[in-house]
Design a protein around this motif. Structure first.
Motif, short mmCIF file in Angstrom:
data_model
loop_
_atom_site.label_atom_id
_atom_site.label_comp_id
_atom_site.label_asym_id
_atom_site.label_seq_id
_atom_site.Cartn_x
_atom_site.Cartn_y
_atom_site.Cartn_z
N VAL A 145 0.13 -8.77 12.29
CA VAL A 145 -0.25 -7.47 12.85
C VAL A 145 0.71 -6.43 12.27
O VAL A 145 1.92 -6.51 12.50
N HIS A 146 0.17 -5.51 11.49
CA HIS A 146 0.99 -4.46 10.89
C HIS A 146 0.89 -3.20 11.74
O HIS A 146 -0.21 -2.67 11.91
N LEU A 147 2.02 -2.74 12.26
CA LEU A 147 2.04 -1.45 12.96
C LEU A 147 2.42 -0.41 11.92
O LEU A 147 3.50 -0.48 11.33
N LEU A 148 1.52 0.53 11.67
CA LEU A 148 1.74 1.54 10.62
C LEU A 148 2.06 2.89 11.25
O LEU A 148 1.37 3.32 12.19
N TYR A 149 3.11 3.52 10.76
CA TYR A 149 3.53 4.83 11.28
C TYR A 149 3.69 5.77 10.10
O TYR A 149 4.55 5.53 9.25
N THR A 150 2.90 6.83 10.04
CA THR A 150 3.13 7.85 9.02
C THR A 150 3.92 8.99 9.67
O THR A 150 3.50 9.53 10.70
N VAL A 151 5.05 9.32 9.06
CA VAL A 151 5.95 10.33 9.64
C VAL A 151 5.97 11.53 8.69
O VAL A 151 6.32 11.38 7.51
N TYR A 152 5.60 12.69 9.20
CA TYR A 152 5.55 13.89 8.35
C TYR A 152 6.90 14.61 8.35
O TYR A 152 7.56 14.67 9.39
N SER A 153 7.28 15.13 7.19
CA SER A 153 8.60 15.76 7.11
C SER A 153 8.57 17.22 7.53
O SER A 153 9.59 17.77 7.91
N ASP A 154 7.40 17.86 7.48
CA ASP A 154 7.37 19.28 7.83
C ASP A 154 6.61 19.55 9.12
O ASP A 154 6.38 20.69 9.50
N LEU A 155 6.19 18.49 9.81
CA LEU A 155 5.38 18.67 11.03
C LEU A 155 5.84 17.66 12.08
O LEU A 155 6.14 16.52 11.73
N ASP A 156 5.80 18.07 13.34
CA ASP A 156 6.23 17.15 14.40
C ASP A 156 5.10 16.20 14.79
O ASP A 156 4.56 16.26 15.90
N VAL A 157 4.75 15.35 13.84
CA VAL A 157 3.62 14.45 14.02
C VAL A 157 3.98 13.04 13.58
O VAL A 157 4.63 12.87 12.54
N ILE A 158 3.52 12.07 14.34
CA ILE A 158 3.60 10.67 13.90
C ILE A 158 2.19 10.10 14.03
O ILE A 158 1.57 10.19 15.09
N VAL A 159 1.68 9.58 12.93
CA VAL A 159 0.32 9.03 12.95
C VAL A 159 0.42 7.51 12.93
O VAL A 159 1.09 6.94 12.06
N LYS A 160 -0.24 6.90 13.92
CA LYS A 160 -0.15 5.44 14.02
C LYS A 160 -1.50 4.80 13.74
O LYS A 160 -2.55 5.37 14.04
N SER A 161 -1.45 3.58 13.21
CA SER A 161 -2.65 2.74 13.19
C SER A 161 -2.18 1.29 13.08
O SER A 161 -0.99 1.03 12.93
N VAL A 162 -3.14 0.38 13.14
CA VAL A 162 -2.80 -1.04 13.17
C VAL A 162 -3.74 -1.79 12.24
O VAL A 162 -4.95 -1.54 12.23
N LYS A 163 -3.14 -2.70 11.47
CA LYS A 163 -3.97 -3.54 10.60
C LYS A 163 -3.69 -5.00 10.96
O LYS A 163 -2.52 -5.41 11.06
N VAL A 164 -4.76 -5.76 11.16
CA VAL A 164 -4.61 -7.16 11.55
C VAL A 164 -5.15 -8.03 10.42
O VAL A 164 -6.25 -7.77 9.91
N VAL A 165 -4.38 -9.05 10.05
CA VAL A 165 -4.82 -9.95 8.99
C VAL A 165 -4.81 -11.38 9.53
O VAL A 165 -3.85 -11.79 10.17
N ASN A 166 -5.88 -12.09 9.27
CA ASN A 166 -5.93 -13.50 9.68
C ASN A 166 -5.32 -14.35 8.56
O ASN A 166 -5.93 -14.57 7.52
N ARG A 167 -4.12 -14.83 8.81
CA ARG A 167 -3.44 -15.67 7.81
C ARG A 167 -3.59 -17.15 8.14
O ARG A 167 -3.03 -18.01 7.48
#
Ligand code: GLA
Length: 751
Positions: A145-167
């Motif tokens: 389970v990958h927890l993904l966080y995109t963090v912007y340098s000029d905006l007070d925003v954190i964008v999250k999403s999740v990717k699940v892989v069956n290994r």
């Protein structure tokens, strides 16, 4: 900026004014620590996990594990192994046994954006954001389970999403993969949601949350008019200009759940993502699943700052870039004037009048295809009704183009009527549960676009229509919600995937449309504003906000919509009075001033207007062209809300360099025996001098109580020179205006 402290095993994500921290407790359990004003340092923060205290942690002092799991502040809560709060993630093994236990493994920081495939998403270059990919695993299920966080340098925003892989080696059924969680500890809080209905979309609703939970959700197959995929948590007393606000906005257009829940210790957990009620997904070995994104914003300066951050995020990083600076055409749409009763001559008449009035585009709404005279027929038959448009589409469009106007068209590709050639040829193309006749809504049914042959069949018609003439704009409508969702082509496991696959199919079709017709302006619509969400904005820079075009009703609808979505995305038109929906009559000037807060146009019979109204159109268009660049690119400030004060509404847009601003004041209800009203502006340069002018354009009370009616739209009265500081602290006095529903527009220009 993304920092990792190895000793603490702590992640510190920081934006200009905010910090977001989480850490691996005991090197294993990922726990949330902080989201709020920016921190200089994180030393000692992990003590908040209290690992040495009872009942923490199973590894350190060996209490029963479930005493730990039920209260640990998980960064991403899972179902079935002792966390009884609302979960983000749930999966079952091949025998249907549910339960997930995720362990922190590793992480990677990727410069720029890691964009989810096949889903709308925020964009970002390497200079403006970084993405953190945290890997968690459940080795029993064989899941990464990958927890993904995109963090912007000029905006007070954190964008999250999740990717699940069956290994692993066996299939796993995902029961929920929500996009992200927000954990807070507050003494008290309010939950803000955008609740509504058809014609009353996105009304701001605030409620105190002390115990239990509050949810906003949709099970309608679209994001819906009833609730919007947005939720904000407010510290007590938060206003537009003061206090703390945490926002969660989902970039998705289907069924969603947004839930805020107080746990047994008074801690708040908010979750947001695809609604688990109508979702399951079978992941076979080697396959992956990607959740939609959720954008988190923290503001310590009130709701207004939260709003401006979302506007900047969606304008600069979600909507296709070219629309940020491109003028939108001022259009006339024939729907409210003619409904389906029109032909080429009527439309040419509209085009002539529109050209005379200085408009840019004619939009032909519902009723041009198949043999559609009412809503009982023809959805699915995307070819011209020659009875109405003799000589075909190209002939009409060429004629309109020759007048110097662009041409736009309405379509509703997701639907079919039983009375249509498409249905007669393919009665099995709609969603249907065998043995039960599907329920109609507006006499139409939803096509199963998840089937490749249905998708192709519909899209090939669209491509042919749009290739046949010079079409600059498409209004993509969707006039019913999904029911009776079943597909004989899928096994029992696959039925739970249908609703999400449907949304993906719609996204894919809009993506293809824009690939094939790259200059097209797409406007989404769904019975008015039932699919007004950040997912659709990835494809269309504007969305029809509501079928309720009454300017006074629009005050609340546009206030709620613009809490999250940029003003330039709100489809807004001047329509005829008495209004089609409410029967209310509002001055023509006020209708225009309210529509100028969004995209602008006319939805009325421009051939047959009152001469005094017709005469005002060129001035209104000219004013819109001045105001619009600031509406489109500037900062938005909500000054007063009619929804709250029951007398007036007021908002401002300020150019980013603070050299120019416009303030719109709507006096909804007139009062007597009151002095003028003091209004404090916002967002100006406190040190600069501004020249203030006002377009009264209506009945201004004179000293003897008589109204002066010599003003027309665009006639500006100079009020004088003021300091920015004075305008914001002392304010200006808006004069007493005679009559209900009056609008004033102030222009504030740096000198
Ligand atoms: C929906 C839209 C309207 C109009 C009609 C046409 O209700 O919101 O603007 O296009 O469909 O049927």
């Amino acid at each position: 900026m993304i920092r990792y402290n190895k000793e603490q095993q702590l992640f510190h994500l920081s934006t200009p004014k905010t910090s977001y921290c989480f850490a691996a407790a005991d090197g294993r359990w990922l726990g949330h620590l902080y989201y709020g004003p920016r921190l200089a340092d994180t030393a000692g923060m992990e003590q908040a996990f209290c690992l040495n205290e009872f009942p923490f942690s199973p590894a350190v002092n060996e209490p029963d594990k479930v005493r730990f799991t039920q209260i640990f502040p998980y960064e991403y809560g899972c179902f079935g192994t002792g966390d009884y709060r609302e979960a983000c993630f749930d999966a079952a093994n091949a025998l249907g046994m549910r339960g997930v236990d995720l362990t922190f493994r590793s992480f990677e920081v990727v410069p720029g954006k890691v964009a989810p495939e096949h889903l709308p998403h925020t964009r970002g270059c390497e200079a403006c954001c970084d993405t953190l990919d945290v890997l968690m695993t459940d080795d029993v299920l064989g899941l990464d389970v990958h927890l993904l966080y995109t963090v912007y340098s000029d905006l007070d925003v954190i964008v999250k999403s999740v990717k699940v892989v069956n290994r692993g080696e066996a299939p796993v059924t995902l029961g929920r993969v929500l996009s992200g969680q927000l954990n807070l500890e507050l003494e008290a809080c309010e939950v803000l949601t955008l609740h509504g209905s058809w014609g009353r979309e996105r009304t701001i609703t605030r409620q105190e949350l002390k115990t239990g939970s509050v949810a906003a959700e949709s099970l309608r197959g679209v994001s819906s008019a009833e609730d919007s995929p947005f939720l904000a948590i407010l510290a007590p007393g938060t206003t537009q200009t003061m206090g703390e606000a945490w926002g969660m906005s989902l970039i998705y257009s289907g069924n969603f759940l947004a839930k805020a829940q107080i746990d047994q210790n008074g801690r708040l957990r908010c979750v947001m993502g695809i609604h688990p009620e109508t979702f399951s997904w079978k992941l076979t070995p080697g396959e992956s699943f990607q959740s939609p994104e959720v954008a988190l914003v923290y503001s310590g300066e009130g709701l207004g700052q939260m709003t401006r951050t979302y506007h900047d995020l969606y304008r600069n990083h979600l909507i296709e870039k070219r629309w940020l600076t491109m003028d939108r055409p001022v259009l006339v749409n024939n729907w409210e004037a003619t409904e389906m009763h029109f032909d080429a001559d009527v439309l040419i008449g509209f085009a002539r009048a529109a050209k005379e009035a200085g408009l840019d585009m004619l939009v032909m709404d519902d009723g041009w295809f198949g043999h559609r005279d009412d809503d009982t027929s023809s959805l699915g038959d995307w070819f011209v009704d020659e009875r109405k448009l003799r000589g075909g589409l190209k002939k009409l469009v060429d004629e309109v183009n020759a007048m110097g106007l662009k041409f736009g068209i309405w379509i509703e590709p997701e639907m079919v009527n039983e009375d249509s050639e498409l249905f007669r040829a393919h009665p099995d193309w709609r969603f249907e549960i065998p043995g039960r006749k599907p329920g109609a809504m507006r006499k139409q049914y939803v096509l199963d676009l998840t089937r490749p042959e249905v998708w192709e069949g519909v899209y090939s018609q669209l491509r042919a229509t749009l290739s046949s003439a010079n079409i600059a704009y498409v209004k993509w409508d969707m006039n019913r919600h999904l029911s009776d969702v079943g597909s004989l082509l899928r096994d029992a496991d696959g039925q739970g995937e249908l609703l999400h696959r449907y949304v993906l199919a719609v996204y894919r079709m809009q993506e293809q449309l824009l690939k094939d017709f790259p200059d097209l302006l797409l406007e989404n619509c769904s019975s008015g504003g039932a699919r007004f969400d950040a997912g659709m904005l990835f494809y269309s820079p504007q969305i029809w906000t509501s079928d309720d075009s009454d300017a006074i009703e629009r005050l609340s609808i546009q206030e709620g919509t613009s809490l999250v979505f940029p003003l330039s995305t709100m489809g807004a038109h001047v329509s005829v009075c008495p209004n089609q929906q409410t029967g209310r009559s509002v001055p023509f000037n006020t209708r225009a001033k309210v529509a100028m807060a969004g995209t602008f146009g006319y939805e009325m019979d421009v051939r047959n207007m009152l001469p005094e109204e017709k005469a005002q159109i060129p001035g209104q268009v000219e004013q819109f062209r001045r105001v619009h660049p600031v509406v489109r690119e500037g900062d938005y400030y909500r000054i007063a809300s009619f929804r709250e004060n029951h007398t007036h509404d007021c908002w401002m847009v300020v150019k980013k360099d603070r050299s120019l601003a416009f303030m719109t004041f709507v006096q909804v209800l007139a009062t007597t025996n009151r002095p003028g009203m003091r209004v404090r502006m916002q967002g100006l340069d406190p040190e600069a001098a501004y020249e203030v002018t006002c377009d009264y354009a209506g009945a201004l009370a004179t000293s003897n109580g008589q109204s002066s009616t010599d003003e027309a739209t665009g006639t500006l009265r100079k009020l004088g020179r003021f300091n920015g500081d004075t305008l914001m602290k002392h304010g200006i006095i808006v004069p007493r205006v005679r009559g209900d529903y009056q609008a004033l527009l102030y222009e504030v220009k740096k000198v």
